[in-house]
Design a protein around this motif. Structure first.
Motif, mmCIF file in Angstrom:
data_model
loop_
_atom_site.group_PDB
_atom_site.id
_atom_site.type_symbol
_atom_site.label_atom_id
_atom_site.label_comp_id
_atom_site.label_asym_id
_atom_site.label_seq_id
_atom_site.Cartn_x
_atom_site.Cartn_y
_atom_site.Cartn_z
ATOM 1 N N MET A 31 0.831 -1.205 0.000
ATOM 2 C CA MET A 31 0.000 0.000 0.000
ATOM 3 C C MET A 31 0.865 1.255 0.000
ATOM 4 S SD MET A 31 -3.404 -0.833 2.234
ATOM 5 C CE MET A 31 -2.786 -1.772 3.604
ATOM 6 N N ARG A 32 1.930 1.222 0.778
ATOM 7 C CA ARG A 32 2.818 2.385 0.813
ATOM 8 C C ARG A 32 3.443 2.614 -0.560
ATOM 9 N NH1 ARG A 32 6.593 5.141 4.138
ATOM 10 N NH2 ARG A 32 5.304 4.800 5.995
ATOM 11 N N SER A 33 3.840 1.511 -1.199
ATOM 12 C CA SER A 33 4.429 1.615 -2.531
ATOM 13 C C SER A 33 3.405 2.144 -3.526
ATOM 14 C CB SER A 33 4.937 0.237 -2.972
ATOM 15 O OG SER A 33 5.349 0.280 -4.317
ATOM 16 N N GLU A 34 2.185 1.631 -3.420
ATOM 17 C CA GLU A 34 1.118 2.066 -4.330
ATOM 18 C C GLU A 34 0.887 3.570 -4.213
ATOM 19 O OE1 GLU A 34 -1.830 1.536 -7.173
ATOM 20 O OE2 GLU A 34 -0.513 -0.034 -6.385
ATOM 21 N N MET A 35 1.042 4.072 -2.998
ATOM 22 C CA MET A 35 0.779 5.489 -2.779
ATOM 23 C C MET A 35 1.959 6.384 -3.154
ATOM 24 S SD MET A 35 -1.596 5.747 0.588
ATOM 25 C CE MET A 35 -0.660 4.662 1.621
ATOM 26 N N SER A 36 3.111 5.748 -3.425
ATOM 27 C CA SER A 36 4.247 6.565 -3.863
ATOM 28 C C SER A 36 4.475 6.357 -5.359
ATOM 29 C CB SER A 36 5.492 6.244 -3.040
ATOM 30 O OG SER A 36 5.751 4.856 -3.032
ATOM 31 N N ASP A 37 5.406 5.468 -5.705
ATOM 32 C CA ASP A 37 5.670 5.275 -7.136
ATOM 33 C C ASP A 37 4.910 4.078 -7.708
ATOM 34 O OD1 ASP A 37 6.987 3.279 -5.841
ATOM 35 O OD2 ASP A 37 8.963 3.717 -6.641
ATOM 36 N N GLY A 38 4.448 3.198 -6.814
ATOM 37 C CA GLY A 38 3.678 2.050 -7.285
ATOM 38 C C GLY A 38 4.485 1.002 -8.007
ATOM 39 N N GLY A 39 5.798 1.115 -7.917
ATOM 40 C CA GLY A 39 6.616 0.218 -8.717
ATOM 41 C C GLY A 39 7.178 -0.976 -7.985
ATOM 42 N N CYS A 40 6.712 -1.229 -6.783
ATOM 43 C CA CYS A 40 7.311 -2.300 -5.983
ATOM 44 C C CYS A 40 6.321 -3.450 -5.772
ATOM 45 C CB CYS A 40 7.761 -1.738 -4.634
ATOM 46 S SG CYS A 40 8.655 -2.906 -3.621
ATOM 47 N N THR A 41 6.755 -4.651 -6.127
ATOM 48 C CA THR A 41 5.951 -5.841 -5.873
ATOM 49 C C THR A 41 6.434 -6.474 -4.574
ATOM 50 O OG1 THR A 41 5.735 -6.233 -8.241
ATOM 51 C CG2 THR A 41 5.261 -8.087 -6.786
ATOM 52 N N VAL A 42 5.508 -6.742 -3.681
ATOM 53 C CA VAL A 42 5.891 -7.316 -2.380
ATOM 54 C C VAL A 42 5.124 -8.612 -2.150
ATOM 55 C CG1 VAL A 42 6.142 -6.927 0.096
ATOM 56 C CG2 VAL A 42 6.230 -4.977 -1.482
ATOM 57 N N ASP A 43 5.837 -9.704 -2.059
ATOM 58 C CA ASP A 43 5.228 -10.986 -1.726
ATOM 59 C C ASP A 43 5.646 -11.378 -0.314
ATOM 60 O OD1 ASP A 43 3.936 -11.419 -4.160
ATOM 61 O OD2 ASP A 43 5.814 -12.066 -5.076
ATOM 62 N N HIS A 44 4.958 -12.349 0.228
ATOM 63 C CA HIS A 44 5.355 -12.807 1.563
ATOM 64 C C HIS A 44 5.318 -14.327 1.625
ATOM 65 C CE1 HIS A 44 1.317 -13.991 2.980
ATOM 66 N NE2 HIS A 44 0.914 -13.049 2.170
ATOM 67 N N LEU A 45 6.154 -14.852 2.489
ATOM 68 C CA LEU A 45 6.253 -16.300 2.667
ATOM 69 C C LEU A 45 6.751 -16.526 4.092
ATOM 70 C CD1 LEU A 45 6.385 -19.223 1.418
ATOM 71 C CD2 LEU A 45 8.757 -18.724 0.834
ATOM 72 N N THR A 46 6.236 -17.561 4.721
ATOM 73 C CA THR A 46 6.719 -17.878 6.072
ATOM 74 C C THR A 46 7.169 -19.327 6.110
ATOM 75 O OG1 THR A 46 5.206 -16.276 7.062
ATOM 76 C CG2 THR A 46 6.109 -17.952 8.528
ATOM 77 N N ILE A 47 8.359 -19.547 6.604
ATOM 78 C CA ILE A 47 8.877 -20.909 6.739
ATOM 79 C C ILE A 47 8.976 -21.255 8.223
ATOM 80 C CG2 ILE A 47 10.105 -20.888 4.554
ATOM 81 C CD1 ILE A 47 12.678 -20.258 6.051
ATOM 82 N N GLN A 48 9.108 -22.526 8.481
ATOM 83 C CA GLN A 48 9.092 -22.976 9.870
ATOM 84 C C GLN A 48 10.207 -22.359 10.697
ATOM 85 O OE1 GLN A 48 6.767 -24.829 11.427
ATOM 86 N NE2 GLN A 48 7.933 -24.455 13.315
ATOM 87 N N ARG A 49 11.399 -22.243 10.090
ATOM 88 C CA ARG A 49 12.540 -21.745 10.854
ATOM 89 C C ARG A 49 13.574 -21.183 9.877
ATOM 90 N NH1 ARG A 49 13.786 -26.419 14.369
ATOM 91 N NH2 ARG A 49 11.661 -26.014 15.009
ATOM 92 N N GLN A 50 13.989 -19.966 10.086
ATOM 93 C CA GLN A 50 14.980 -19.382 9.169
ATOM 94 C C GLN A 50 16.409 -19.735 9.553
ATOM 95 O OE1 GLN A 50 14.678 -15.272 7.922
ATOM 96 N NE2 GLN A 50 12.444 -15.327 7.927
ATOM 97 N N CYS A 51 16.599 -20.274 10.750
ATOM 98 C CA CYS A 51 17.965 -20.505 11.220
ATOM 99 C C CYS A 51 18.434 -21.941 10.976
ATOM 100 C CB CYS A 51 18.082 -20.130 12.693
ATOM 101 S SG CYS A 51 16.964 -21.048 13.769
ATOM 102 N N GLU A 52 17.780 -22.648 10.068
ATOM 103 C CA GLU A 52 18.269 -23.980 9.710
ATOM 104 C C GLU A 52 18.185 -24.159 8.199
ATOM 105 O OE1 GLU A 52 17.254 -27.449 11.985
ATOM 106 O OE2 GLU A 52 16.493 -26.215 13.614
ATOM 107 N N TRP A 53 19.245 -24.707 7.632
ATOM 108 C CA TRP A 53 19.331 -24.837 6.172
ATOM 109 C C TRP A 53 18.122 -25.571 5.584
ATOM 110 C CZ3 TRP A 53 22.484 -21.375 6.551
ATOM 111 C CH2 TRP A 53 23.794 -21.449 6.961
ATOM 112 N N GLU A 54 17.720 -26.650 6.285
ATOM 113 C CA GLU A 54 16.656 -27.492 5.724
ATOM 114 C C GLU A 54 15.383 -26.679 5.467
ATOM 115 O OE1 GLU A 54 18.500 -28.191 8.265
ATOM 116 O OE2 GLU A 54 19.314 -30.218 8.112
ATOM 117 N N TYR A 55 15.057 -25.815 6.415
ATOM 118 C CA TYR A 55 13.840 -25.024 6.249
ATOM 119 C C TYR A 55 14.070 -23.883 5.257
ATOM 120 C CZ TYR A 55 12.170 -27.542 10.330
ATOM 121 O OH TYR A 55 11.783 -28.517 11.198
#
Lengths: 169, 237
Positions: free
Chosen positions: B51-75
């Motif tokens: 929304m912030r991007s849309e209200m400024s230049d609108g040129g940013c695509t933002v996706d999201h993803l959540t994994i079980q744990r960022q501190c282990e290679w497997e995840y």
């Protein structure tokens, strides 16, 4: 249609619980009380399910204003769901301020099942507020619309009452 | 658990101001429990950024993803495609998970979305308090289970300082004096005399003073020490 030509019709999303709040809408219908037609009502099992994600999604998907209708404080069927909703609204207002949409576009009302008139009044209050604030900046390519401009659009278009439909049961 | 809190949106937006394709990567462990960087928070931050991007230049695509744990290679590997496909990754993990991203994917551009605060616990709904300083040489045995390293403002090991008053610390009236708590508890348990015991100086080299920590458990290594472990070969890049 959200806005055509010079006419601005605020798009409102109302989240209600399935108890007092939704029934107050039914009461409004039974009493043939009119409220802005652009209000979209989404029923939650309890306003304790109110989530910032839902509110942000509503704004992203085109809402100019969002409000929650909950049971009166102390009268929630799940004891404290409405209190949780109130706290989340306060939190989400801050998020909206950070984003730049403005926390004023979000509010919460507490109604019992018999308060049909107040249900319509909440919709009118939000409608008037959004008319004053103007369309969501998201729909204007990021440009803020001043109150004067929004007012001109209102005067140039239909009056709020004419945008209303008769509430149905 | 590790307790963190989200950075201000302005700071995050500034850090991705020149990027077109941003990934908000949430972590499903500690920061989920403290409501800072889990699935919900990742979704809300991504929506806020869009929304912030849309209200400024609108040129940013933002996706999201959540994994079980960022501190282990497997995840982390489960998010490889999303990480590699992003101009920048906003990590909603603690500092460990955030660094793990660039260790696993050296070509990735990462910025932190959280400030990692401390090791703590939720003392009640919505409140987290520090309980451990990770000093590497635990003294809870001598203080009846109350940590003076993390809960005393000065990390004193020999009793309260002159700033202790009415059970509170001079730093803040909302902060309990750890040594007041320790003495109270020892009195209640009837062994205040244990404070008279003499102890060897604490080994501070196990804490930050000793440099970055590292633990090697040879019984757990896949290969004998000195040889390259299969798991360490190359990176996921």
């Amino acid at each position: 249609m959200q806005r055509t030509g010079e006419c601005f019709e605020p798009q409102l999303t109302a989240f209600t619980c399935s108890y007092c709040a939704y029934m107050s809408g039914d009461t409004a219908g039974a009493m043939r009380i009119q409220y802005p037609a652009t209000t979209k009502v989404i029923k939650l099992p309890c306003t304790g399910k109110t989530d910032a994600r839902y509110i942000m999604s509503a704004f992203e998907d085109g809402a100019d204003g969002v409000y929650i209708i909950a049971c009166p404080i102390g009268n929630c069927h799940h004891v404290r769901g409405n209190e949780r909703a109130r706290a989340r609204v306060v939190h989400t207002k801050k998020l909206l301020d950070q984003v730049g949409l403005g926390g004023e576009r979000l509010d919460i009302f507490f109604l019992s099942a018999g308060m049909g008139e107040s249900f319509a009044q909440a919709a009118k209050e939000m409608n008037d507020r959004i008319m004053r604030l103007g369309p969501s900046p998201l729909r204007m390519g990021g440009k803020e619309v001043g109150a004067g401009e929004a007012g001109e659009q209102k005067n140039g278009g239909d009056e709020t009452g004419e945008q209303s439909v008769e509430a149905t049961q | 658990m590790i307790v963190a809190e989200q950075k201000p949106l302005d700071e995050i937006m500034q850090s991705v101001s020149e990027d077109k394709n941003v990934l908000v990567l949430g972590c499903g462990t500690c920061v989920t429990v403290c409501f800072a960087g889990g699935e919900k928070e990742a979704e809300i931050l991504a929506a806020s950024m869009r929304m912030r991007s849309e209200m400024s230049d609108g040129g940013c695509t933002v996706d999201h993803l959540t994994i079980q744990r960022q501190c282990e290679w497997e995840y982390l590997d489960s998010a490889a495609d999303a990480i590699k496909g992003a101009d920048k990754v906003v990590s909603l993990a603690c500092g460990i998970g955030a660094q793990a991203i660039i260790e696993r994917f050296p070509e990735a551009q990462m910025v932190p979305g959280l400030n990692t605060r401390f090791y703590g616990l939720p003392t009640k709904q919505g409140v987290w308090e520090e309980r451990c300083g990770g000093c590497g040489d635990c003294v809870l045995e001598y203080t009846d289970g109350i940590c003076p390293v993390s809960r005393c403002s000065k990390s004193l090991l020999n009793g309260p300082c002159g700033g202790s008053h009415d059970g509170l610390c001079e730093v803040s009236d909302e902060m309990e004096c750890a040594w007041h708590l320790i003495v109270e508890r020892m009195e209640k348990l009837g062994h205040l005399d244990r404070l008279e015991e003499m102890h060897e100086p604490k080994n501070w080299s196990a804490a930050r003073d000793g440099g970055p920590g590292k633990i090697v458990r040879e019984d757990l290594l896949r290969e004998p020490p000195g040889e390259v472990d299969e798991g360490e070969e190359g990176t996921g890049s």
